[in-house]
Design a protein around this motif. Structure first.
Motif, short mmCIF file in Angstrom:
data_model
loop_
_atom_site.label_atom_id
_atom_site.label_comp_id
_atom_site.label_asym_id
_atom_site.label_seq_id
_atom_site.Cartn_x
_atom_site.Cartn_y
_atom_site.Cartn_z
N GLY A 2 0.82 -1.20 0.00
CA GLY A 2 0.00 0.00 0.00
C GLY A 2 0.85 1.24 0.00
O GLY A 2 2.04 1.22 -0.34
N THR A 3 0.24 2.36 0.41
CA THR A 3 0.91 3.66 0.43
C THR A 3 0.77 4.27 1.81
O THR A 3 -0.34 4.26 2.39
CB THR A 3 0.28 4.61 -0.61
OG1 THR A 3 0.35 4.01 -1.89
CG2 THR A 3 1.02 5.95 -0.64
N LEU A 4 1.87 4.78 2.35
CA LEU A 4 1.81 5.45 3.65
C LEU A 4 1.05 6.76 3.49
O LEU A 4 1.47 7.64 2.73
CB LEU A 4 3.22 5.71 4.19
CG LEU A 4 3.30 6.33 5.58
CD1 LEU A 4 2.62 5.45 6.62
CD2 LEU A 4 4.75 6.61 5.98
N ALA A 5 -0.07 6.88 4.18
CA ALA A 5 -0.92 8.07 4.04
C ALA A 5 -0.60 9.14 5.07
O ALA A 5 -0.63 10.34 4.76
CB ALA A 5 -2.40 7.66 4.16
N GLN A 6 -0.28 8.74 6.31
CA GLN A 6 -0.12 9.74 7.38
C GLN A 6 0.63 9.11 8.55
O GLN A 6 0.57 7.90 8.78
CB GLN A 6 -1.51 10.23 7.83
CG GLN A 6 -1.50 11.47 8.69
CD GLN A 6 -2.92 11.94 9.00
OE1 GLN A 6 -3.89 11.37 8.53
NE2 GLN A 6 -3.03 12.98 9.79
N ILE A 7 1.34 9.97 9.28
CA ILE A 7 1.98 9.55 10.53
C ILE A 7 1.43 10.45 11.63
O ILE A 7 1.50 11.68 11.52
CB ILE A 7 3.51 9.68 10.46
CG1 ILE A 7 4.08 8.84 9.32
CG2 ILE A 7 4.14 9.24 11.78
CD1 ILE A 7 5.57 9.04 9.08
N VAL A 8 0.86 9.86 12.68
CA VAL A 8 0.25 10.64 13.76
C VAL A 8 0.84 10.17 15.09
O VAL A 8 1.42 9.09 15.18
CB VAL A 8 -1.28 10.50 13.77
CG1 VAL A 8 -1.89 11.03 12.49
CG2 VAL A 8 -1.70 9.05 14.00
N LEU A 9 0.66 11.00 16.10
CA LEU A 9 1.09 10.64 17.45
C LEU A 9 -0.07 9.98 18.16
O LEU A 9 -1.13 10.60 18.35
CB LEU A 9 1.55 11.89 18.21
CG LEU A 9 2.49 11.65 19.39
CD1 LEU A 9 3.79 11.03 18.92
CD2 LEU A 9 2.78 12.97 20.11
N GLY A 10 0.11 8.73 18.53
CA GLY A 10 -0.98 7.97 19.14
C GLY A 10 -0.88 7.93 20.65
O GLY A 10 -0.15 8.70 21.28
#
Length: 377
Positions: A316-324
């Protein structure tokens, strides 16, 4: 018994001494939330306490304990200048330094317990002679003390427990509180449950709350039981897609059996032969995995991963990086329109838009046919 001194942990001796018939009179400067256990007063007893605004705001006197005693029929009076700690029964007097609180049980304290009739009478006269007292009634609790949401919940719980119910219904008791206070009260509810041994039916829409607090978890769906069992079992093997969603299994994709492997919208799911074994061609299934079990790789590294045969791998494609939660990075990957969450990355330099692969151990996959769990069996 005569006159005896008890320290440095006198509360067990105090509690035993006051378990007598007749009216008990107590002047205890400060009450913690544990006071009803340490100082088991009943209807008709008299309790004088420092319930001033300053004492309550400093957490020296608990409004939960005040409400508990008041609802139990104890006459509760507040004296803002009270610093003494004495108790009189029809036979015994307790004279000493012990407040009715958890901190007092672990501090170095000392009391004298005596059946000397002159001392018993003197303590009784002292309590009767305390001046500038105010009746702690409902108006006092509502108006003299500004109650936070957490304090209101604690008081409601104390009022319910005072009747020693066979079963206690808690209908979303923590739903209107902020996150930190919810965690704090969860710990407090579990501590009370261990200490008092009551049976509770705790209703919640919070899966973390249910799993952390329950000895058994019952998952309801449209008025019927969907799943029931110990928390570890319910968490590990949700019996249906509905149960998986409730238990926080966020990663989902529709798959189809073909040529001995599973296929999704993105194509072949590498490493899925074990999942497809024994299933009919063109059979449609729903595949679920947890974000905590999902790794994300650069595409070339991901291709190497599925050659080992112990994980399923999708591209797939990396869409977003967030702080969890907990300050950990969460990687959101687009898999043919499905958004998957991964908690682990093998390359910290990944950027949105990169071609990636996600890998999940086969043993961590949940596979459903219609409403039934078919893997693991």
């Amino acid at each position: 018994m005569g006159t005896t001194f008890h320290g440095p942990s006198p509360w067990p001796h105090i509690t035993r001494a006051i378990r007598t018939r007749g009216t008990r009179y107590a002047a205890i400067a400060h009450l913690g939330q544990d006071a009803p256990t340490l100082l088991p007063l009943r209807g008709g007893d008299v309790l004088v306490v420092n319930a001033s605004r300053a004492a309550v705001r400093a957490h020296l006197t608990s409004p939960v304990a005040l409400a508990y005693y008041r609802d139990a029929g104890v006459r509760v009076l507040s004296s803002p200048d009270l610093h003494a700690n004495v108790i009189a029964t029809d036979r015994w007097a307790v004279i000493g330094s012990a407040n009715a609180s958890h901190s007092s049980t672990i501090a170095v304290e000392g009391v004298v317990i005596t059946d000397d009739p002159d001392l018993v009478a003197s303590v009784r006269r002292f309590i009767d002679g305390i001046e500038e007292v105010t009746e702690v009634d409902q108006a006092f609790l509502d108006n003299a003390i500004a109650l936070s949401g957490g304090q209101q919940q604690r008081i409601a719980l104390a009022r319910a427990l005072v009747y020693e119910p066979a079963i206690l219904l808690l209908d979303e008791p923590l739903s209107n509180l902020d996150a930190l206070l919810r965690v704090s009260l969860r710990m407090e509810l579990m501590r009370l449950h261990r200490a008092l041994g009551y049976t509770a039916l705790h209703i919640t829409h919070d899966q973390e709350e249910a799993l952390e607090m329950g000895d058994r978890v019952v998952l309801m769906r449209a008025g019927s039981i969907e799943q029931m069992g110990p928390p570890e079992q319910v968490y590990a093997r949700p019996v249906s897609p509905y149960a998986a969603h409730f238990l926080g299994v966020r990663n989902q994709t529709s798959v189809e059996v073909g040529n001995g492997v599973l296929h999704s919208k993105t194509g072949v799911i590498h490493g899925s032969a074990e999942l497809a074994r024994g299933r009919n061609k063109n059979e449609k299934l729903e595949l679920f995995v947890r974000g905590r079990d999902t790794d994300v790789f650069r595409l070339d590294a991901g291709r190497k991963a599925y050659s080992q045969g112990e994980s399923i791998v999708m591209e797939g494609t990396l869409a977003q990086i967030v702080l969890g939660e907990g300050g950990r990075r969460q990687y959101i990957v687009d898999l043919g329109g499905a958004q998957w969450f991964a908690q682990h990355a093998h390359d910290q330099d990944l950027r949105p838009g990169d071609a990636v692969a996600v890998a999940v151990p086969v043993k961590s996959v949940l596979l459903y046919q219609d409403e039934a769990l078919v893997f693991p069996q």
